[in-house]
Design an enzyme around this catalytic site. Structure first.
Site, mmCIF file in Angstrom:
data_model
loop_
_atom_site.group_PDB
_atom_site.id
_atom_site.type_symbol
_atom_site.label_atom_id
_atom_site.label_comp_id
_atom_site.label_asym_id
_atom_site.label_seq_id
_atom_site.Cartn_x
_atom_site.Cartn_y
_atom_site.Cartn_z
ATOM 1 N N TYR A 145 3.691 9.984 -10.999
ATOM 2 C CA TYR A 145 2.758 9.202 -10.182
ATOM 3 C C TYR A 145 1.921 8.284 -11.083
ATOM 4 O O TYR A 145 1.793 7.084 -10.813
ATOM 5 C CB TYR A 145 1.854 10.146 -9.387
ATOM 6 C CG TYR A 145 0.885 9.443 -8.458
ATOM 7 C CD1 TYR A 145 1.303 8.949 -7.226
ATOM 8 C CD2 TYR A 145 -0.457 9.272 -8.805
ATOM 9 C CE1 TYR A 145 0.411 8.310 -6.370
ATOM 10 C CE2 TYR A 145 -1.349 8.644 -7.958
ATOM 11 C CZ TYR A 145 -0.918 8.157 -6.738
ATOM 12 O OH TYR A 145 -1.801 7.522 -5.894
ATOM 13 N N ASN B 25 0.801 -1.230 0.000
ATOM 14 C CA ASN B 25 0.000 0.000 0.000
ATOM 15 C C ASN B 25 0.834 1.281 0.000
ATOM 16 O O ASN B 25 0.398 2.301 -0.531
ATOM 17 C CB ASN B 25 -0.920 -0.016 1.235
ATOM 18 C CG ASN B 25 -1.491 1.347 1.549
ATOM 19 O OD1 ASN B 25 -2.412 1.827 0.870
ATOM 20 N ND2 ASN B 25 -0.930 2.013 2.552
HETATM 21 P P1 NAP Z 1 -0.792 8.832 2.958
HETATM 22 O O1 NAP Z 1 -1.925 9.192 3.833
HETATM 23 O O2 NAP Z 1 0.124 9.890 2.480
HETATM 24 O O3 NAP Z 1 0.040 7.662 3.680
HETATM 25 C C1 NAP Z 1 1.156 7.131 3.033
HETATM 26 C C2 NAP Z 1 1.676 5.948 3.794
HETATM 27 O O4 NAP Z 1 2.796 5.396 3.056
HETATM 28 C C3 NAP Z 1 2.200 6.304 5.173
HETATM 29 O O5 NAP Z 1 1.930 5.235 6.039
HETATM 30 C C4 NAP Z 1 3.687 6.452 4.942
HETATM 31 O O6 NAP Z 1 4.464 6.161 6.104
HETATM 32 C C5 NAP Z 1 3.922 5.377 3.907
HETATM 33 N N1 NAP Z 1 5.143 5.619 3.140
HETATM 34 C C6 NAP Z 1 5.428 6.685 2.363
HETATM 35 N N2 NAP Z 1 6.652 6.552 1.827
HETATM 36 C C7 NAP Z 1 7.146 5.388 2.281
HETATM 37 C C8 NAP Z 1 8.362 4.701 2.098
HETATM 38 N N3 NAP Z 1 9.338 5.203 1.335
HETATM 39 N N4 NAP Z 1 8.552 3.517 2.730
HETATM 40 C C9 NAP Z 1 7.579 3.012 3.526
HETATM 41 N N5 NAP Z 1 6.399 3.605 3.740
HETATM 42 C C10 NAP Z 1 6.185 4.791 3.129
HETATM 43 O O7 NAP Z 1 -1.315 8.105 1.615
HETATM 44 P P2 NAP Z 1 -2.703 7.382 1.275
HETATM 45 O O8 NAP Z 1 -3.579 8.369 0.617
HETATM 46 O O9 NAP Z 1 -3.185 6.609 2.434
HETATM 47 O O10 NAP Z 1 -2.197 6.393 0.122
HETATM 48 C C11 NAP Z 1 -1.950 5.001 0.343
HETATM 49 C C12 NAP Z 1 -1.813 4.343 -1.028
HETATM 50 O O11 NAP Z 1 -3.035 4.531 -1.755
HETATM 51 C C13 NAP Z 1 -0.706 4.938 -1.888
HETATM 52 O O12 NAP Z 1 -0.067 3.928 -2.622
HETATM 53 C C14 NAP Z 1 -1.452 5.869 -2.813
HETATM 54 O O13 NAP Z 1 -0.768 6.074 -4.036
HETATM 55 C C15 NAP Z 1 -2.741 5.103 -3.020
HETATM 56 N N6 NAP Z 1 -3.862 5.924 -3.453
HETATM 57 C C16 NAP Z 1 -4.271 7.000 -2.716
HETATM 58 C C17 NAP Z 1 -5.351 7.771 -3.184
HETATM 59 C C18 NAP Z 1 -5.872 8.964 -2.443
HETATM 60 O O14 NAP Z 1 -6.728 9.683 -2.994
HETATM 61 N N7 NAP Z 1 -5.475 9.219 -1.213
HETATM 62 C C19 NAP Z 1 -5.978 7.437 -4.395
HETATM 63 C C20 NAP Z 1 -5.523 6.339 -5.108
HETATM 64 C C21 NAP Z 1 -4.466 5.586 -4.632
HETATM 65 P P3 NAP Z 1 5.008 7.341 7.080
HETATM 66 O O15 NAP Z 1 3.883 7.670 8.010
HETATM 67 O O16 NAP Z 1 6.154 6.699 7.773
HETATM 68 O O17 NAP Z 1 5.389 8.494 6.214
#
Ligand code: NAP
Length: 259
Positions: A163, A90
């Site tokens: 992205y 994720n």
């Molecule tokens: P988020 O709130 O920014 O959380 C990101 C998570 O990834 C955090 O737990 C962060 O850990 C971790 N992370 C970031 N860089 C990392 C690294 N280098 N190594 C290990 N862990 C890392 O993001 P989110 O919106 O929940 O997104 C989660 C996934 O869903 C992502 O792959 C994103 O692309 C995908 N997604 C999100 C959306 C959206 O609208 N939000 C839509 C489609 C897909 P830390 O707390 O340690 O930084």
């Protein structure tokens, strides 16, 4: 050997990963939760929430882009639990700065590709090999790998091309892992969220508020991390046993090509 099934979730500290982790703890999984650091408020709160579900919680600090660090992490999880039943890849990032495609820097491209694509691919490879071995050791073992991609796998955004490219690659990664591992009885799924309210989208909240009010999402609301958590729980329960390689859109209809 752990009696309960074990889920490994990357990016567990916040947002979608946090909701997935809580859903899986509710489904009876013990947890190995990965984030860049274990020392964050997010991980502390998550530890308590998982404990409330009577599940074990193992916090792990790993930069997923560090492929050389991954083997040790997998060994540590196996030392603690003796099994990995579910991997949810994720963790992911947006570019630090939204730049037009023609201004995209190599540095930003590499950062996003390493975290969103290279890291998850090699982590899945490492864990898939262990799953194949564990198949011989554990009766009724039904391993699953999930890739969290994005609506951006197929939709162009010209101010965050790196992205979109990373998520398109991750979509194919899910397909090739599903293909390769089907014969080993390991299910692989792609879960494709739309616009979800998390830290990732906080900076562009107003833009998305307007787009949603204007009808870009047929179901007319933001997605919530729990929407994705519920979908992954359904996969984890084994409800989609005959559907390896499938893509699950969690986007309120944003996935529908419209005129
Ligand atoms: P988020 O709130 O920014 O959380 C990101 C998570 O990834 C955090 O737990 C962060 O850990 C971790 N992370 C970031 N860089 C990392 C690294 N280098 N190594 C290990 N862990 C890392 O993001 P989110 O919106 O929940 O997104 C989660 C996934 O869903 C992502 O792959 C994103 O692309 C995908 N997604 C999100 C959306 C959206 O609208 N939000 C839509 C489609 C897909 P830390 O707390 O340690 O930084």
């Amino acid at each position: 050997m752990n009696n309960k099934p074990v889920a490994v979730i990357t990016g567990a500290s916040r947002g979608i990963g946090r909701a997935i982790t809580i859903s899986l703890a509710s489904e009876g999984f013990d947890i190995a939760a990965i984030a860049r650091s274990v020392d964050s408020e997010g991980m502390e709160i998550l530890a308590k929430e998982v404990a409330e579900k009577k599940s074990e919680f193992f916090p792990i600090g790993l930069d997923i882009a560090c492929t050389a660090c991954q083997a040790e992490v997998v060994t540590n999880i196996l030392d603690r639990y003796g099994r990995i039943d579910l991997l949810v890849n994720n963790a992911g990032v947006a570019p630090l700065k939204r730049n037009d495609l023609l201004e995209m820097t190599e540095e930003s491209y590499e950062r996003v590709m390493n975290i969103n694509l290279k890291g998850p691919v090699f982590f899945a490879q490492e864990i898939a090999k262990e799953m194949i071995w564990l198949k011989q050791q554990i009766p009724d073992y039904k391993p699953i790998i999930v890739f969290i991609s994005s609506i951006s796998s197929t939709r162009s955004s010209i101010n965050r091309a790196e992205y979109c490219i990373s998520k398109a690659g991750l979509s194919m990664a899910s397909a090739v892992f599903a293909d390769r591992l089907a014969g080993d009885d390991i299910r692989v799924y792609e879960v494709r969220p739309g616009i979800v309210k998390t830290d990732m989208t906080a900076k562009v909240k107003d833009t998305y508020d307007k787009l949603i009010a204007g009808g870009i999402v047929p179901q007319k609301r933001w997605g919530f991390p729990e929407d994705v958590g519920k979908a992954v729980a359904s996969l984890a329960r084994g409800d989609w046993d005959f559907s390896t390689g499938s893509i699950f859109d969690i986007s309120g209809g944003l996935n529908i090509p419209r005129l």
